[in-house]
Design a protein around this motif. Sequence first.
Motif, short mmCIF file in Angstrom:
data_model
loop_
_atom_site.label_atom_id
_atom_site.label_comp_id
_atom_site.label_asym_id
_atom_site.label_seq_id
_atom_site.Cartn_x
_atom_site.Cartn_y
_atom_site.Cartn_z
N HIS A 1 19.20 6.24 1.00
CA HIS A 1 19.66 7.44 1.62
C HIS A 1 19.20 7.00 2.97
O HIS A 1 17.76 7.33 3.26
CB HIS A 1 19.28 8.80 0.87
N PRO A 2 19.70 6.76 3.98
CA PRO A 2 19.21 6.45 5.53
C PRO A 2 18.88 7.65 6.30
O PRO A 2 18.74 7.34 7.52
CB PRO A 2 20.49 5.72 5.85
N THR A 3 18.57 8.79 5.62
CA THR A 3 18.25 9.99 6.50
C THR A 3 16.57 10.10 6.48
O THR A 3 15.99 10.28 7.56
CB THR A 3 18.89 11.25 6.11
N PRO A 4 15.69 9.98 5.43
CA PRO A 4 14.42 10.10 5.57
C PRO A 4 13.73 8.95 6.24
O PRO A 4 14.11 8.04 6.66
CB PRO A 4 14.02 10.25 4.19
N GLY A 5 12.51 9.41 6.61
CA GLY A 5 11.51 8.63 7.62
C GLY A 5 11.11 7.27 6.93
O GLY A 5 11.04 6.20 7.40
N ILE A 6 11.15 7.49 5.40
CA ILE A 6 10.84 6.29 4.79
C ILE A 6 11.80 5.09 4.73
O ILE A 6 11.44 4.22 4.66
CB ILE A 6 10.53 6.73 3.18
N PHE A 7 13.04 5.56 4.94
CA PHE A 7 14.00 4.48 4.93
C PHE A 7 14.00 3.89 6.45
O PHE A 7 14.05 2.67 6.35
CB PHE A 7 15.56 5.26 5.10
N ALA B 1 0.87 -1.30 0.06
CA ALA B 1 0.08 -0.19 -0.14
C ALA B 1 0.82 1.31 0.01
O ALA B 1 0.44 2.12 -0.70
CB ALA B 1 -1.04 -0.08 1.23
N SER B 2 1.94 1.14 0.70
CA SER B 2 2.73 2.30 0.80
C SER B 2 3.49 2.67 -0.47
O SER B 2 3.75 3.87 -0.79
CB SER B 2 3.73 2.17 1.92
N VAL B 3 4.04 1.57 -1.30
CA VAL B 3 4.40 1.90 -2.68
C VAL B 3 3.54 2.47 -3.54
O VAL B 3 3.99 3.24 -4.47
CB VAL B 3 4.87 0.32 -3.02
N THR B 4 2.14 2.14 -3.50
CA THR B 4 1.29 2.83 -4.49
C THR B 4 1.29 4.24 -4.39
O THR B 4 0.64 4.99 -5.11
CB THR B 4 -0.08 2.30 -4.19
N HIS B 5 1.79 4.93 -3.28
CA HIS B 5 1.53 6.43 -2.88
C HIS B 5 2.96 6.95 -3.97
O HIS B 5 2.56 8.13 -4.08
CB HIS B 5 2.10 6.46 -1.68
N LEU B 6 3.69 6.26 -4.33
CA LEU B 6 4.88 6.87 -5.21
C LEU B 6 4.53 7.07 -6.47
O LEU B 6 3.68 6.21 -6.99
CB LEU B 6 6.16 6.00 -5.12
N SER B 7 4.98 8.24 -7.13
CA SER B 7 4.60 8.47 -8.52
C SER B 7 5.39 7.23 -9.45
O SER B 7 5.02 6.99 -10.51
CB SER B 7 4.84 9.69 -9.06
N HIS B 8 6.63 7.21 -9.03
CA HIS B 8 7.59 6.02 -9.65
C HIS B 8 7.96 4.97 -8.76
O HIS B 8 9.25 5.07 -7.96
CB HIS B 8 8.67 6.91 -10.19
N PRO B 9 7.30 4.13 -8.28
CA PRO B 9 7.50 3.13 -7.36
C PRO B 9 8.88 2.31 -7.56
O PRO B 9 9.81 1.80 -6.96
CB PRO B 9 6.42 1.93 -7.82
N ASP B 10 9.34 2.40 -9.23
CA ASP B 10 10.48 1.81 -9.53
C ASP B 10 11.72 2.32 -8.98
O ASP B 10 12.90 2.01 -8.97
CB ASP B 10 10.60 1.47 -11.17
N ARG B 11 11.52 3.83 -8.45
CA ARG B 11 12.78 4.48 -7.73
C ARG B 11 12.94 4.07 -6.33
O ARG B 11 13.69 5.00 -5.67
CB ARG B 11 12.47 6.02 -8.24
N ILE B 12 12.06 3.46 -5.61
CA ILE B 12 12.17 3.25 -4.27
C ILE B 12 13.39 2.81 -3.77
O ILE B 12 13.85 3.12 -2.55
CB ILE B 12 10.96 2.11 -3.83
N MET B 13 14.09 2.06 -4.55
CA MET B 13 15.26 1.50 -4.09
C MET B 13 16.76 2.71 -4.00
O MET B 13 17.29 2.74 -3.20
CB MET B 13 16.04 0.53 -5.19
N ALA B 14 16.28 3.76 -4.70
CA ALA B 14 17.04 4.90 -4.84
C ALA B 14 16.91 5.95 -3.48
O ALA B 14 17.70 6.17 -2.70
CB ALA B 14 17.04 5.93 -6.00
N VAL B 15 15.36 5.80 -2.93
CA VAL B 15 15.17 6.31 -1.82
C VAL B 15 15.84 5.64 -0.70
O VAL B 15 16.22 6.15 0.16
CB VAL B 15 13.72 6.17 -1.44
N LEU B 16 15.83 4.42 -0.64
CA LEU B 16 16.34 3.56 0.41
C LEU B 16 17.68 3.43 0.32
O LEU B 16 18.30 3.03 1.51
CB LEU B 16 15.78 2.01 0.37
#
Length: 269
Positions: free
Chosen positions: A71-77, A54-69
Amino acid sequence: MDIQWSLVLFTAIASCGTWVSAGVAVDEVRGCTKNTNFLASVVALVLAVAGGIASVTHLSHPDRIMAVLGHPTPGIFLEALLIGLFIVCVAVYLILLKRQAGAGPRKAVAVLAAVIGIVFSFASGYSYMMDARTTWNTITLPLGYMGFGAASGLALYLLLAAVKKESIEAIRLAGVETVIGGLLALVFGLAFGFISGAATGSAAAVFWVAVVCGGVAPLVCGWLGRSKPASAVTMAGIAFAGGIIGSIAFRAVMWMVGTAIANYFGIVL
């Protein structure tokens, strides 16, 4: 603010699952249950995975989730890390149960999963605390997330134990846990409501639905289920239905009272 339903469902569903695991851990330590913990752990695992999806469906580009992960600073990480560790621990616990491992390893892994899950339920609300949104910038927000997760998850564990016809001792213990979950939701929910103004503002109707369904219902029904184990299935069903409705409503209220100083959630990942 517009309610971000993907994020509402993510935290409500996943936190429910993590608190089911807390019920497993308590009863694993106490040695009360015989038939429930395997089913409850499977349910916890499914809810955690469903919440993650469900959380991934919030992203405009789910394929880029690994790029977010990366970076260990944001809450999503932190949320992704905790839910990932939780899933791994529950999977290991299920394997131990299936292989009939000793009580020591089972207890250790069950407790570890529960601790990680409880921290996740708090952290998923803590991520929203920020100076730019004054109604969110209170510790009662993540405590509320945790409390409503506890109410729904522990009520679900009581329901599973009642359906599996556990011993009266186990049902009563799960009933006490449900009472505690309802109390946490009630106290922390009220605290957030009056500090943020949600209890008396434009979102008041939804807020009080959250408090009554997510706090009062699990508290009362958990106590009745404990006092009269024969009615535990009915009471647990009402407690769980109220708990999950209240959990979703509480998260919706957070978005309804958000002060739109800056739209941080419109960024395309």
